[in-house]
Design a protein around this motif. Structure first.
Motif, PDB file in Angstrom:
ATOM      1  N   LYS A 176       0.402  -1.456   0.055  1.00 26.20           N
ATOM      2  CA  LYS A 176      -0.270  -0.311  -0.101  1.00 26.20           C
ATOM      3  C   LYS A 176       0.630   1.125  -0.156  1.00 26.20           C
ATOM      4  CE  LYS A 176      -3.731  -2.291   1.006  1.00 26.20           C
ATOM      5  NZ  LYS A 176      -4.685  -2.593  -0.289  1.00 26.20           N
ATOM      6  N   ALA A 177       0.588   2.470  -0.838  1.00 24.78           N
ATOM      7  CA  ALA A 177       1.287   3.492  -1.018  1.00 24.78           C
ATOM      8  C   ALA A 177       1.734   3.568   1.193  1.00 24.78           C
ATOM      9  CB  ALA A 177      -0.018   4.658  -1.157  1.00 24.78           C
ATOM     10  N   TYR A 178       0.524   3.856   2.246  1.00 25.36           N
ATOM     11  CA  TYR A 178       1.259   4.012   3.326  1.00 25.36           C
ATOM     12  C   TYR A 178       2.108   3.187   3.839  1.00 25.36           C
ATOM     13  CZ  TYR A 178      -2.220   0.004   5.451  1.00 25.36           C
ATOM     14  OH  TYR A 178      -2.354  -0.557   5.305  1.00 25.36           O
ATOM     15  N   VAL A 179       2.543   2.300   2.966  1.00 27.54           N
ATOM     16  CA  VAL A 179       3.501   1.133   3.668  1.00 27.54           C
ATOM     17  C   VAL A 179       4.691   2.190   2.983  1.00 27.54           C
ATOM     18  CG1 VAL A 179       4.260  -0.655   4.067  1.00 27.54           C
ATOM     19  CG2 VAL A 179       2.302  -0.203   3.971  1.00 27.54           C
ATOM     20  N   VAL A 180       4.652   2.635   2.232  1.00 28.16           N
ATOM     21  CA  VAL A 180       5.936   3.328   1.314  1.00 28.16           C
ATOM     22  C   VAL A 180       5.888   4.390   1.958  1.00 28.16           C
ATOM     23  CG1 VAL A 180       7.372   4.431  -0.870  1.00 28.16           C
ATOM     24  CG2 VAL A 180       5.846   2.385  -0.467  1.00 28.16           C
ATOM     25  N   LEU A 181       4.689   5.205   2.871  1.00 31.97           N
ATOM     26  CA  LEU A 181       5.037   6.570   3.116  1.00 31.97           C
ATOM     27  C   LEU A 181       5.152   6.506   4.707  1.00 31.97           C
ATOM     28  CD1 LEU A 181       3.920   9.413   3.835  1.00 31.97           C
ATOM     29  CD2 LEU A 181       1.873   8.519   4.828  1.00 31.97           C
ATOM     30  N   GLY A 182       5.521   4.997   5.317  1.00 30.47           N
ATOM     31  CA  GLY A 182       6.260   5.092   6.658  1.00 30.47           C
ATOM     32  C   GLY A 182       7.439   4.807   6.410  1.00 30.47           C
ATOM     33  N   GLN A 183       8.301   4.401   5.290  1.00 30.43           N
ATOM     34  CA  GLN A 183       9.288   4.298   4.938  1.00 30.43           C
ATOM     35  C   GLN A 183       9.797   5.836   4.659  1.00 30.43           C
ATOM     36  OE1 GLN A 183      11.203   1.590   5.405  1.00 30.43           O
ATOM     37  NE2 GLN A 183      13.311   2.787   4.783  1.00 30.43           N
ATOM     38  N   PHE A 184       9.233   6.573   4.241  1.00 29.02           N
ATOM     39  CA  PHE A 184       9.854   8.034   4.109  1.00 29.02           C
ATOM     40  C   PHE A 184       9.692   8.382   5.230  1.00 29.02           C
ATOM     41  CE2 PHE A 184       8.107  11.807   2.881  1.00 29.02           C
ATOM     42  CZ  PHE A 184       8.749  12.586   2.200  1.00 29.02           C
ATOM     43  N   LEU A 185       8.600   8.221   5.839  1.00 23.98           N
ATOM     44  CA  LEU A 185       8.939   9.380   7.114  1.00 23.98           C
ATOM     45  C   LEU A 185       9.366   8.680   7.709  1.00 23.98           C
ATOM     46  CD1 LEU A 185       5.567   9.708   8.078  1.00 23.98           C
ATOM     47  CD2 LEU A 185       6.495  11.201   7.643  1.00 23.98           C
ATOM     48  N   VAL A 186      10.351   6.651   8.552  1.00 26.95           N
ATOM     49  CA  VAL A 186      11.365   6.643   8.953  1.00 26.95           C
ATOM     50  C   VAL A 186      12.807   6.931   8.260  1.00 26.95           C
ATOM     51  CG1 VAL A 186      12.790   4.371   9.094  1.00 26.95           C
ATOM     52  CG2 VAL A 186       9.879   4.289   9.501  1.00 26.95           C
ATOM     53  N   LEU A 187      12.902   7.767   7.326  1.00 28.87           N
ATOM     54  CA  LEU A 187      14.007   8.215   6.498  1.00 28.87           C
ATOM     55  C   LEU A 187      13.841   9.445   7.422  1.00 28.87           C
ATOM     56  CD1 LEU A 187      14.252   6.248   3.434  1.00 28.87           C
ATOM     57  CD2 LEU A 187      16.064   5.358   5.824  1.00 28.87           C
ATOM     58  N   LYS A 188      12.908  10.194   7.657  1.00 29.45           N
ATOM     59  CA  LYS A 188      12.599  11.248   7.706  1.00 29.45           C
ATOM     60  C   LYS A 188      12.525  12.775   6.979  1.00 29.45           C
ATOM     61  CE  LYS A 188      15.379  11.088  12.262  1.00 29.45           C
ATOM     62  NZ  LYS A 188      16.233  11.158  13.237  1.00 29.45           N
ATOM     63  N   LYS A 189      11.734  11.674   5.831  1.00 28.32           N
ATOM     64  CA  LYS A 189      11.494  12.358   4.476  1.00 28.32           C
ATOM     65  C   LYS A 189      13.252  13.080   3.722  1.00 28.32           C
ATOM     66  CE  LYS A 189       8.143  14.923   6.467  1.00 28.32           C
ATOM     67  NZ  LYS A 189       7.268  15.781   6.598  1.00 28.32           N
TER      68      LYS A 189
END
Length: 100
Positions: free
Chosen positions: A52-65
């Motif tokens: 899901k897109a939100y799972v990729v968003l989670g990684q994006f946020l973990v990597l601090k954008k």
């Protein structure tokens, strides 16, 4: 407005995908709805648990954008090229600016 036939949606340009994605809340959108992520990369991401897109968003946020870290992660995870990773990053960054 009439819904578009499915074949038109598959051929959507990345910039149109980007505009569509950032125009509304993410909800349960599939990973392939992200700009820069087509059928092949979407399948690779799904195989690695990013369905899901939100799972990729989670990684994006973990990597601090962080653009460099996220694009490198996307390249390593699914083989995204420079344009694909840039488009996906920009899509998520703009979505976050609008909704977070």
């Amino acid at each position: 407005m009439c819904p578009q036939p499915r074949s038109t949606l598959v051929k959507m340009t990345t910039s149109q995908k980007h505009r569509d994605f950032v125009a509304e809340p993410m909800g349960e959108k599939p990973v392939g709805s992200l700009a820069g992520i087509g059928e092949v990369l979407g399948k690779k991401l799904e195989e690695r648990g990013f369905d899901k897109a939100y799972v990729v968003l989670g990684q994006f946020l973990v990597l601090k954008k962080d653009e460099d870290l996220f694009r490198e992660w996307l390249k390593d995870t699914c083989g995204a090229n420079a344009k694909q990773s840039r488009d996906c990053f920009g899509c998520l960054r703009e979505w976050c600016d609008a909704f977070l």
